[in-house]
Design an enzyme around this catalytic site. Structure first.
Site, short mmCIF file in Angstrom:
data_model
loop_
_atom_site.label_atom_id
_atom_site.label_comp_id
_atom_site.label_asym_id
_atom_site.label_seq_id
_atom_site.Cartn_x
_atom_site.Cartn_y
_atom_site.Cartn_z
N HIS A 18 7.80 37.05 -75.19
CA HIS A 18 7.29 35.88 -75.94
C HIS A 18 7.69 34.62 -75.19
O HIS A 18 8.86 34.22 -75.20
CB HIS A 18 7.90 35.85 -77.35
CG HIS A 18 7.45 34.67 -78.19
ND1 HIS A 18 7.06 34.81 -79.50
CD2 HIS A 18 7.33 33.36 -77.92
CE1 HIS A 18 6.71 33.63 -79.99
NE2 HIS A 18 6.88 32.72 -79.04
N HIS A 20 6.23 30.45 -73.84
CA HIS A 20 5.22 29.39 -73.78
C HIS A 20 5.24 28.81 -72.37
O HIS A 20 6.29 28.29 -71.94
CB HIS A 20 5.54 28.28 -74.79
CG HIS A 20 5.57 28.78 -76.20
ND1 HIS A 20 4.47 28.75 -77.02
CD2 HIS A 20 6.56 29.36 -76.91
CE1 HIS A 20 4.79 29.28 -78.20
NE2 HIS A 20 6.05 29.66 -78.16
N LYS A 103 -2.32 36.64 -81.50
CA LYS A 103 -1.21 35.95 -82.14
C LYS A 103 -1.65 35.26 -83.43
O LYS A 103 -2.61 34.50 -83.45
CB LYS A 103 -0.65 34.90 -81.17
CG LYS A 103 0.42 34.00 -81.77
CD LYS A 103 1.76 34.70 -81.92
CE LYS A 103 2.75 33.82 -82.67
NZ LYS A 103 3.88 33.41 -81.86
N HIS A 140 3.86 34.81 -86.03
CA HIS A 140 4.84 33.76 -86.35
C HIS A 140 5.07 33.85 -87.85
O HIS A 140 4.19 33.51 -88.64
CB HIS A 140 4.33 32.37 -85.96
CG HIS A 140 5.36 31.29 -86.21
ND1 HIS A 140 6.02 30.65 -85.20
CD2 HIS A 140 5.86 30.80 -87.37
CE1 HIS A 140 6.89 29.79 -85.73
NE2 HIS A 140 6.81 29.86 -87.05
N HIS A 178 10.32 36.25 -82.84
CA HIS A 178 11.54 35.45 -82.99
C HIS A 178 12.14 35.55 -84.39
O HIS A 178 12.20 34.56 -85.11
CB HIS A 178 11.33 33.99 -82.58
CG HIS A 178 10.02 33.36 -82.99
ND1 HIS A 178 9.57 33.38 -84.29
CD2 HIS A 178 9.07 32.70 -82.28
CE1 HIS A 178 8.41 32.75 -84.34
NE2 HIS A 178 8.09 32.34 -83.15
N ASP A 251 11.00 32.96 -76.35
CA ASP A 251 10.37 31.83 -77.02
C ASP A 251 10.72 30.53 -76.30
O ASP A 251 10.82 29.48 -76.93
CB ASP A 251 10.74 31.76 -78.51
CG ASP A 251 9.85 30.78 -79.28
OD1 ASP A 251 8.73 30.50 -78.81
OD2 ASP A 251 10.29 30.30 -80.34
C1 NCD Z 1 6.88 26.67 -80.05
C2 NCD Z 1 6.12 25.69 -79.16
O1 NCD Z 1 6.65 24.60 -78.90
O2 NCD Z 1 5.01 26.01 -78.73
N1 NCD Z 1 8.01 26.00 -80.64
C3 NCD Z 1 9.13 26.59 -81.13
O3 NCD Z 1 9.97 25.88 -81.70
N2 NCD Z 1 9.34 27.87 -81.01
C4 NCD Z 1 5.97 27.26 -81.04
C5 NCD Z 1 6.53 28.49 -81.73
O4 NCD Z 1 6.70 29.54 -81.11
O5 NCD Z 1 6.82 28.40 -82.93
ZN ZN Z 2 6.93 30.74 -79.62
#
Ligand code: NCD
Ligand code: ZN
Length: 348
Positions: A18, A20, A103, A140, A178, A251
């Protein structure tokens, strides 16, 4: 007893289930960190606009590979579920070689989730098709009810949405992303459904006091928000138990310094440059380094039905300083533990 300084730990190469990676100059700034630490990563689709089709995922994947240069890194793509997603998109995703899941963001739950889902019941045709094609649903898990206490939103989502969904679609593979609470951990352990869970380094290392240690700490703020110590303890026990349903998912969610250090700061912890070292610290503190490989390298691929990586990596117990910031396109970004120390180092 924690390991002696200089101890070397060797494991099969790990993956991040996971992450970003963003797009544009942010992508170029952060993707190489993930590509250095991990062989594969499940890439979240919450761009603006979101990645909704296999075609969009394919183009995004190419941009990621370009940003990583010649690192041996395979991005595994996800599609963003909306109320207009059709079962045919599930067919295309399942037939593609690089889409690993879809997702689900409850609309309004987190960063770039506005295009997400208000009610699950309108999507049963999509879930049925995912079950048929055996495509993973990543979730999520927080309610978006603004009346609900922010620390209860995961538990309420589990009770109101996730448990009934898993009950209805018993063959659907679901990753409860998460997880942050004891209730989530217990559910994942006990359910008869096909449910796995990712756990982040920050939720293993910090409890909610870290949000207010000596003053407000925007770089420890993410969603789901950090919880009480009792919940952190449950997460550590789950991760270090070796239980096959729990696996590594950082995450890592990069936001520029200026969008974190402001009156209404973004949610997200940036851990990509030192994620593996942070996790090693958790297992070392618990004297469970013997279970580290299961969590980091074995359980994730097994859940996703992929082979384990064949090459190996080595970590050494050797303290090093964490940089105070990194370049982030035209801005800068502050990593987890900025300016402090981490007790392991990933060897080249
Ligand atoms: C994530 C993001 O910034 O894209 N932020 C986070 O706090 N984890 C989004 C997410 O996974 O909830
Ligand atoms: Zn995330």
């Amino acid at each position: 007893m924690p390991a002696e300084p200089g101890t070397v730990l060797e494991i099969s190469a790990p993956d991040d289930w996971h992450v970003h990676l963003r797009d544009g100059e942010a992508l170029s700034a952060v993707a190489p960190f993930t590509a250095r630490q991990f062989r594969r990563a499940i890439v979240m689709p919450n761009l603006r606009p979101p990645i909704q089709t296999v075609g969009e995922a394919e183009a995004y994947r190419k941009r990621i590979l370009e940003a990583c240069g010649d690192a041996a890194f395979a991005p595994l793509m996800t599609l963003y579920l909306t109320e207009t997603t059709e079962p045919e998109e599930v067919d295309r995703a399942a037939a593609s070689e690089f889409v690993a899941g879809i997702k689900l963001y409850p609309a309004g739950a987190t960063t770039n989730s506005e295009a997400g889902v208000h009610s699950l019941s309108g999507l049963y045709r999509v879930f049925e098709r995912m079950e048929e094609r055996d495509l993973v649903l990543e979730v999520h898990g927080e309610v978006t009810d603004r009346q609900a206490d922010v620390f209860d939103r995961e538990r309420l989502f589990l009770e109101r949405e996730l448990a009934p969904l898993v009950e209805r679609f018993q063959r659907l593979r679901v990753v409860f992303e998460h997880v942050t609470t004891r209730e989530a951990v217990d559910f994942v352990r006990e359910t008869k459904g096909r449910v796995g869970a990712t756990i982040t380094p920050q939720h293993l290392l910090l409890n909610r006091n870290a949000l207010f240690a000596g003053g407000i700490r925007p770089h420890n703020y993410c969603l789901p928000v950090l919880k009480r110590e009792e919940h952190r303890r449950a997460l550590v026990d789950a991760a270090t138990s070796g239980h096959s349903r729990f696996f590594l998912g950082t995450d890592s969610a990069p936001h520029s310094r200026s969008s974190k250090e402001t009156a209404c700061g973004c949610a997200g912890v940036f851990s990509a440059p030192l994620a593996l070292e942070l996790y090693a610290e958790v297992f070392d503190n618990e004297d469970r380094l013997d279970q580290f490989e299961a969590f980091a390298s074995t359980n994730g691929p097994a859940f996703y039905g992929l082979p384990k990586n064949t090459d190996r990596v080595r970590l050494c117990k050797q303290p090093r300083a964490v940089p105070t910031e990194y370049d982030f396109g035209s801005e800068t970004i502050v990593p987890f533990r900025a300016g402090e120390q981490v007790s392991w180092v990933l060897l080249a």
